[in-house]
Write an enzyme that holds these catalytic residues in place. Structure first.
Site, PDB file in Angstrom:
ATOM      1  N   THR A 131       0.794  -1.064  -0.267  1.00 38.06           N
ATOM      2  CA  THR A 131       0.170  -0.095   0.264  1.00 38.06           C
ATOM      3  C   THR A 131       0.433   1.729   0.550  1.00 38.06           C
ATOM      4  OG1 THR A 131       0.147  -0.049   2.561  1.00 38.06           O
ATOM      5  CG2 THR A 131      -1.984  -0.866   1.193  1.00 38.06           C
ATOM      6  N   GLU A 132       2.612   1.100   0.030  1.00 34.96           N
ATOM      7  CA  GLU A 132       2.927   2.166   0.417  1.00 34.96           C
ATOM      8  C   GLU A 132       2.214   3.699  -0.982  1.00 34.96           C
ATOM      9  OE1 GLU A 132       5.593  -1.055   0.868  1.00 34.96           O
ATOM     10  OE2 GLU A 132       4.059  -0.746   0.072  1.00 34.96           O
ATOM     11  N   LEU A 133       2.713   2.860  -2.267  1.00 34.75           N
ATOM     12  CA  LEU A 133       1.656   4.139  -3.072  1.00 34.75           C
ATOM     13  C   LEU A 133       0.166   5.058  -2.273  1.00 34.75           C
ATOM     14  CD1 LEU A 133       2.704   3.098  -6.920  1.00 34.75           C
ATOM     15  CD2 LEU A 133       3.926   4.629  -5.141  1.00 34.75           C
TER      16      LEU A 133
END
Length: 256
Positions: A131-133
């Protein structure tokens, strides 16, 4: 005196490495440094394989964004290299490493799982995804190459760009895990898998693993210095810090 965030138990020559860092096994600088040391100790101690697991209903929720938010650019400069080195300590371990994904494996937690040779996921509400982006920050190169190795290039772009998290049935279908089992059995099953892999002569296993990982290690070695500098710049930018602050306030503090 600092307390350990990682417990190591010997299960008949298989080291069960249990992450027990706060409520969600979030990744901060000290935790990453400890993981590297623990795996070095396990290797020197002669264990034939490793099972990596978490506690409660969480394998790891990824980066401790509160620490990033509170520490700002100065903290990030120390943290990002430690994070990549911790991922690589799992990915580069010469013997069998099996993830007993006891619960949610999100963002950096999913990278830790991807760094393992096999992944056993607990059935139920456990979710896995990167889920970094969605937070507003890019992946360090080492993390992205480990994800490419563990999950496959075909699904990586979808996982990264959409940032969706997947329940066990979908995780198995997408190849994010190798098998799903009852929560009470996840560590035991992972130990069985690690023990089976450890029956292979250790030198042959280590060489084959190194051969399989070679393209990813080579890309990391060639590009990490320049790419990490750019990732640090992006994580430390006012835009990223503002996005992290908004995410912490909206999601993490609302989850208390």
């Amino acid at each position: 005196m600092a307390t350990s965030s990682i417990r190591v138990d010997d299960e008949g020559g298989i080291a069960v490495v249990t992450l027990q860092h706060g409520k969600a096994n979030t990744l901060d600088t000290e935790f990453c440094q400890e993981l590297i040391v623990k795996l070095e100790d396990v290797q020197l101690g002669g264990c034939r394989g490793v099972v990596l697991t978490g506690t409660g209903g969480i394998f790891s929720a990824g980066v401790d964004l509160r620490r990033v938010h509170d520490g700002g650019a100065g903290y990030i400069e120390d943290f990002l290299p430690a994070l990549s080195d911790a991922f690589l300590s799992v990915f580069g371990f010469p013997g069998p490493v099996v993830a007993a994904v006891n619960g949610h494996a999100i963002a950096g937690g999913a990278v830790l799982a991807a760094a393992c040779d096999r992944r056993v996921l607990a059935d139920g509400p456990s979710r896995i995804g990167i889920t970094e982006l969605l937070v507003g920050v890019p992946f360090p190169l080492a993390a992205l190459e480990i994800l490419r190795s563990g999950f496959g290039a075909d699904v990586l772009a979808e996982l990264a760009f959409l940032g969706e998290t997947h329940l066990p049935e979908d995780a198995l279908r997408l190849g994010l895990v190798n098998e799903v089992t009852e929560p009470a059995n996840v560590v035991g099953r992972a130990v069985e898998v690690a023990r089976k892999l450890a029956e292979i002569p250790s030198a042959a296993y280590a060489h084959t693993k190194a051969q399989l990982h070679r393209p990813f290690h080579e890309r990391i070695a060639e590009h990490r210095t320049g790419d990490d500098a750019h990732v640090l710049e992006l994580w430390s930018s006012p835009e990223a810090l503002a996005a992290i602050k908004a995410y912490v306030e909206r999601v993490l503090r609302g989850a208390k």
